[in-house]
Design a protein around this motif. Structure first.
Motif, PDB file in Angstrom:
ATOM      1  N   ASP A 136       0.836  -1.208   0.000  1.00  0.00           N
ATOM      2  CA  ASP A 136       0.000   0.000   0.000  1.00  0.00           C
ATOM      3  C   ASP A 136       0.868   1.255   0.000  1.00  0.00           C
ATOM      4  O   ASP A 136       0.592   2.232  -0.709  1.00  0.00           O
ATOM      5  N   LEU A 137       1.926   1.246   0.806  1.00  0.00           N
ATOM      6  CA  LEU A 137       2.822   2.408   0.881  1.00  0.00           C
ATOM      7  C   LEU A 137       3.544   2.656  -0.438  1.00  0.00           C
ATOM      8  O   LEU A 137       3.889   3.787  -0.777  1.00  0.00           O
ATOM      9  N   GLU A 180      14.746   6.125  -3.024  1.00  0.00           N
ATOM     10  CA  GLU A 180      15.361   5.173  -2.101  1.00  0.00           C
ATOM     11  C   GLU A 180      14.335   4.544  -1.169  1.00  0.00           C
ATOM     12  O   GLU A 180      14.433   3.359  -0.832  1.00  0.00           O
ATOM     13  N   TYR A 181      13.347   5.315  -0.756  1.00  0.00           N
ATOM     14  CA  TYR A 181      12.301   4.786   0.128  1.00  0.00           C
ATOM     15  C   TYR A 181      11.531   3.662  -0.563  1.00  0.00           C
ATOM     16  O   TYR A 181      11.254   2.617   0.032  1.00  0.00           O
ATOM     17  N   ALA A 182      11.223   3.845  -1.834  1.00  0.00           N
ATOM     18  CA  ALA A 182      10.513   2.810  -2.591  1.00  0.00           C
ATOM     19  C   ALA A 182      11.382   1.565  -2.742  1.00  0.00           C
ATOM     20  O   ALA A 182      10.895   0.427  -2.615  1.00  0.00           O
ATOM     21  N   ASP A 183      12.673   1.777  -3.020  1.00  0.00           N
ATOM     22  CA  ASP A 183      13.582   0.638  -3.167  1.00  0.00           C
ATOM     23  C   ASP A 183      13.651  -0.176  -1.870  1.00  0.00           C
ATOM     24  O   ASP A 183      13.683  -1.409  -1.892  1.00  0.00           O
ATOM     25  N   ASN A 184      13.667   0.523  -0.749  1.00  0.00           N
ATOM     26  CA  ASN A 184      13.717  -0.146   0.553  1.00  0.00           C
ATOM     27  C   ASN A 184      12.434  -0.957   0.795  1.00  0.00           C
ATOM     28  O   ASN A 184      12.493  -2.086   1.286  1.00  0.00           O
ATOM     29  N   LEU A 185      11.296  -0.382   0.427  1.00  0.00           N
ATOM     30  CA  LEU A 185      10.033  -1.101   0.583  1.00  0.00           C
ATOM     31  C   LEU A 185       9.997  -2.356  -0.278  1.00  0.00           C
ATOM     32  O   LEU A 185       9.505  -3.402   0.147  1.00  0.00           O
ATOM     33  N   VAL A 186      10.521  -2.249  -1.488  1.00  0.00           N
ATOM     34  CA  VAL A 186      10.559  -3.415  -2.381  1.00  0.00           C
ATOM     35  C   VAL A 186      11.405  -4.528  -1.777  1.00  0.00           C
ATOM     36  O   VAL A 186      11.009  -5.704  -1.791  1.00  0.00           O
ATOM     37  N   ARG A 187      12.573  -4.153  -1.240  1.00  0.00           N
ATOM     38  CA  ARG A 187      13.438  -5.170  -0.617  1.00  0.00           C
ATOM     39  C   ARG A 187      12.727  -5.830   0.568  1.00  0.00           C
ATOM     40  O   ARG A 187      12.819  -7.041   0.750  1.00  0.00           O
TER      41      ARG A 187
END
Length: 222
Positions: free
Chosen positions: A14-15, A22-29
């Motif tokens: 959802d986020l 970088e925030y999106a990349d962290n969420l993906v990981r």
């Protein structure tokens, strides 16, 4: 066990709708990690269901234990090397056992992987010997953290973790030892464990010469 990682995965997805950089990349990981954990848990749940299925019959064949044990160690050597552990195999050349090869490899792989996870320094050893009754004894021994006496009687329970933080950090599902106990029992064998806190743990599997004639106390954890 399923609800918590699923809820976290859904929340992070959802986020992602409004995330970038970088925030999106962290969420993906983090999503990938949760998805992998769910995949492993599903795999282990299926393995446990199979081991407990009364209609499932182990497919017995003659196994060269030296080849099987070397394969198990080779497939997990990288994890030991990363931690600086010495990992070794001690199996007499030509030693054989009649058992289900997939089930036995699953059991040994679980025990060796656990030994690597719970050992920070020292050695992990896989050995096999022929016992007097004609069957074989296999041992997985480590120099790891050990198991507290009050936990020893519960380690084969589903989802029980003697060290929850380390188990989850390593990716364990809490089902591995339950699977091992059930599979060994279905092959007519039994499993025992001895451990000393701060010194290490040794799991011992005994298998009969003929699966059609199970050992006394087959399926029990001693």
């Amino acid at each position: 066990e399923l609800q918590t990682p699923l809820a976290a995965l859904i929340g992070m997805l959802d986020l992602l709708e409004d995330a970038n950089g970088e925030y999106a990349d962290n969420l993906v990981r983090r999503c990938q990690k949760k998805a992998s954990a769910l995949s492993l848990l599903t795999h282990d749940l299926i393995g446990l269901a199979r081991a407990q299925d009364e209609d499932w019959t182990p497919s017995a064949s003659t196994i060269n234990l030296e080849e099987l044990c070397l394969s198990v160690i080779e497939n997990r050597a990288d994890g030991a090397v990363e931690k600086g552990l010495k990992i070794s195999v001690s199996v007499p050349s030509g030693l054989e056992v009649i058992a289900d090869p997939v089930a036995l490899e699953t059991c040994l792989a679980n025990l060796v992987q656990n030994a690597i996870w719970y050992t920070d320094a020292g050695t992990v050893t896989l050995r096999a010997t022929k016992h007097d009754a004609g069957g074989v004894t296999l041992e997985v021994e480590d120099t790891g953290a050990g198991i507290s006496p009050e936990h020893l009687s519960r380690i084969f329970e589903r989802f029980f973790r003697a060290d929850p933080a380390r188990s989850r950090a390593s990716g364990g599902t809490g089902l591995g030892l339950a699977i091992v106990k059930n599979l060994i029992g279905r092959m007519g064998g039994r499993i025992a464990v001895s451990s000393h806190v701060g010194q290490g743990t040794c799991f011992q599997i005994e298998l009969p010469a003929d699966p059609a004639h199970p050992l006394e106390g087959a399926g029990q954890a001693l």
